[in-house]
Design a protein around this motif. Sequence first.
Motif, PDB file in Angstrom:
ATOM      1  N   ILE A 106       0.882  -1.057   0.019  1.00 51.23           N
ATOM      2  CA  ILE A 106      -0.026  -0.088   0.063  1.00 51.23           C
ATOM      3  C   ILE A 106       0.812   1.320   0.102  1.00 51.23           C
ATOM      4  N   PRO A 107       0.244   2.451  -0.452  1.00 50.85           N
ATOM      5  CA  PRO A 107       1.029   3.634  -0.480  1.00 50.85           C
ATOM      6  C   PRO A 107       1.587   4.031   0.985  1.00 50.85           C
ATOM      7  N   ASP A 108       2.723   4.850   0.893  1.00 51.78           N
ATOM      8  CA  ASP A 108       2.994   5.896   2.192  1.00 51.78           C
ATOM      9  C   ASP A 108       4.031   4.703   2.982  1.00 51.78           C
ATOM     10  N   ILE A 109       3.230   3.889   3.464  1.00 50.62           N
ATOM     11  CA  ILE A 109       4.000   2.886   4.686  1.00 50.62           C
ATOM     12  C   ILE A 109       3.539   1.571   4.053  1.00 50.62           C
ATOM     13  N   SER A 110       4.508   0.562   4.100  1.00 52.04           N
ATOM     14  CA  SER A 110       4.163  -0.730   3.653  1.00 52.04           C
ATOM     15  C   SER A 110       3.375  -1.472   4.644  1.00 52.04           C
ATOM     16  N   GLY A 111       2.637  -2.661   4.208  1.00 50.06           N
ATOM     17  CA  GLY A 111       1.995  -3.467   5.118  1.00 50.06           C
ATOM     18  C   GLY A 111       2.616  -4.049   6.256  1.00 50.06           C
ATOM     19  N   GLU A 112       3.933  -4.437   5.644  1.00 53.24           N
ATOM     20  CA  GLU A 112       4.943  -5.103   6.541  1.00 53.24           C
ATOM     21  C   GLU A 112       5.242  -4.130   7.772  1.00 53.24           C
ATOM     22  N   GLU A 113       5.653  -3.052   7.567  1.00 52.41           N
ATOM     23  CA  GLU A 113       5.912  -1.842   8.562  1.00 52.41           C
ATOM     24  C   GLU A 113       4.661  -1.768   9.396  1.00 52.41           C
ATOM     25  N   ILE A 114       3.403  -1.550   8.759  1.00 50.35           N
ATOM     26  CA  ILE A 114       2.150  -1.543   9.473  1.00 50.35           C
ATOM     27  C   ILE A 114       2.045  -2.600  10.543  1.00 50.35           C
ATOM     28  N   CYS A 115       2.257  -3.863   9.905  1.00 55.11           N
ATOM     29  CA  CYS A 115       2.099  -5.211  10.902  1.00 55.11           C
ATOM     30  C   CYS A 115       2.971  -5.163  11.841  1.00 55.11           C
ATOM     31  N   LYS A 116       4.182  -4.751  11.809  1.00 48.49           N
ATOM     32  CA  LYS A 116       5.375  -4.728  12.733  1.00 48.49           C
ATOM     33  C   LYS A 116       4.991  -3.794  14.029  1.00 48.49           C
ATOM     34  N   TYR A 117       4.380  -2.597  13.321  1.00 47.47           N
ATOM     35  CA  TYR A 117       4.085  -1.444  14.372  1.00 47.47           C
ATOM     36  C   TYR A 117       2.732  -1.941  14.968  1.00 47.47           C
ATOM     37  N   ILE A 118       1.721  -2.577  14.620  1.00 50.19           N
ATOM     38  CA  ILE A 118       0.646  -2.938  15.426  1.00 50.19           C
ATOM     39  C   ILE A 118       1.072  -4.132  16.570  1.00 50.19           C
ATOM     40  N   ARG A 119       1.948  -4.998  16.006  1.00 46.77           N
ATOM     41  CA  ARG A 119       2.442  -5.939  17.003  1.00 46.77           C
ATOM     42  C   ARG A 119       3.034  -5.504  17.955  1.00 46.77           C
ATOM     43  N   GLN A 120       3.820  -4.379  17.998  1.00 45.17           N
ATOM     44  CA  GLN A 120       4.602  -3.736  19.124  1.00 45.17           C
ATOM     45  C   GLN A 120       3.602  -3.331  20.072  1.00 45.17           C
ATOM     46  N   LYS A 121       2.329  -2.957  19.557  1.00 46.82           N
ATOM     47  CA  LYS A 121       1.404  -2.390  20.643  1.00 46.82           C
ATOM     48  C   LYS A 121       0.171  -3.305  20.946  1.00 46.82           C
ATOM     49  N   SER A 122      -0.208  -4.163  20.356  1.00 47.86           N
ATOM     50  CA  SER A 122      -1.441  -5.035  20.236  1.00 47.86           C
ATOM     51  C   SER A 122      -1.038  -6.359  19.950  1.00 47.86           C
ATOM     52  N   GLU A 123      -2.088  -7.051  20.207  1.00 47.72           N
ATOM     53  CA  GLU A 123      -2.409  -8.578  19.802  1.00 47.72           C
ATOM     54  C   GLU A 123      -3.215  -8.800  19.041  1.00 47.72           C
ATOM     55  N   VAL A 124      -3.882  -7.696  18.652  1.00 48.87           N
ATOM     56  CA  VAL A 124      -5.062  -7.813  17.754  1.00 48.87           C
ATOM     57  C   VAL A 124      -4.939  -8.755  16.432  1.00 48.87           C
ATOM     58  N   PRO A 125      -5.735  -9.687  16.114  1.00 49.37           N
ATOM     59  CA  PRO A 125      -5.503 -10.639  14.974  1.00 49.37           C
ATOM     60  C   PRO A 125      -5.154  -9.553  13.768  1.00 49.37           C
ATOM     61  N   ILE A 126      -4.490 -10.082  12.733  1.00 53.23           N
ATOM     62  CA  ILE A 126      -3.930  -9.625  11.735  1.00 53.23           C
ATOM     63  C   ILE A 126      -4.219 -10.643  10.301  1.00 53.23           C
ATOM     64  N   ILE A 127      -5.058 -10.419   9.621  1.00 55.38           N
ATOM     65  CA  ILE A 127      -5.148 -10.992   8.194  1.00 55.38           C
ATOM     66  C   ILE A 127      -4.525 -10.135   7.232  1.00 55.38           C
ATOM     67  N   MET A 128      -3.237 -10.809   6.698  1.00 55.02           N
ATOM     68  CA  MET A 128      -2.564 -10.181   5.561  1.00 55.02           C
ATOM     69  C   MET A 128      -3.022 -10.563   4.131  1.00 55.02           C
ATOM     70  N   LEU A 129      -3.452  -9.591   3.220  1.00 54.78           N
ATOM     71  CA  LEU A 129      -3.817  -9.721   1.879  1.00 54.78           C
ATOM     72  C   LEU A 129      -2.775  -9.606   0.986  1.00 54.78           C
ATOM     73  N   THR A 130      -2.279 -10.302   0.081  1.00 56.56           N
ATOM     74  CA  THR A 130      -1.154  -9.890  -0.704  1.00 56.56           C
ATOM     75  C   THR A 130      -1.203 -10.637  -2.036  1.00 56.56           C
TER      76      THR A 130
END
Length: 224
Positions: free
Chosen positions: A55-79
């Motif tokens: 995705i634009p601006d910030i990659s999904g990988e970076e967003i996933c890592k950012y979320i994991r630092q803050k939360s255990e919320v489930p993440i489904i990655m589309l690619t």
Amino acid sequence: MTDILIVDDEPKICEFVKAYLEKEGYNTQIAYDGNSALDYFDKNSYNLVILDRMIPDISGEEICKYIRQKSEVPIIMLTAKIEDEDRIDGFNFGCDDYICKPFNVKELVLRVKAILKRSINSEDKEILTFGDYLEINTLSHEVKVKQKEVLLTNTEYKILLRMACNPRRVYTREELLENTIDNNYEKVDRVIDSHMKNLRQKLQIDENIKIIQTVYGVGYKFGL
């Protein structure tokens, strides 16, 4: 109300997924780029995130890592990346499930339901049970295998509980080190392997049941 954040830069996909999820009674919010996704995540509370990898601006990988630092919320990655190494990378970033494009939206909805059901069932429970094989008492920290108490160290218990609360998720060694081991001198990559070996020995009564499974190239997952 169950809240889901959809992060994808393709409006048609977002609206399609949104329509199906809201038909099932979920409340959804859409972010079309990385900056918006992080802004929404920081300002709101979500039960699940559906995240495009590119995705634009910030990659999904970076967003996933950012979320994991803050939360255990489930993440489904589309690619659109479908190679085995890409899947392994996705789990390394911290996602709970991985769906390749193009995908069947009905399958996505079923996966959302399954992940949310496991997440909700494991939250705030005093006793977690897995068939008649394993029981974890989150108040007394007692663990029983086939109704027989098993003595675990504090670190072993924290590792088991974290994995049992998210049974489909694959944990890297680094995640388990960071979230379950307090002593800095123990935070060496292979220390987790030692704890896992001990856990397996203590929990393994039936050789056909693998409570702790190794996911080669990634880490470990809960097997029941």
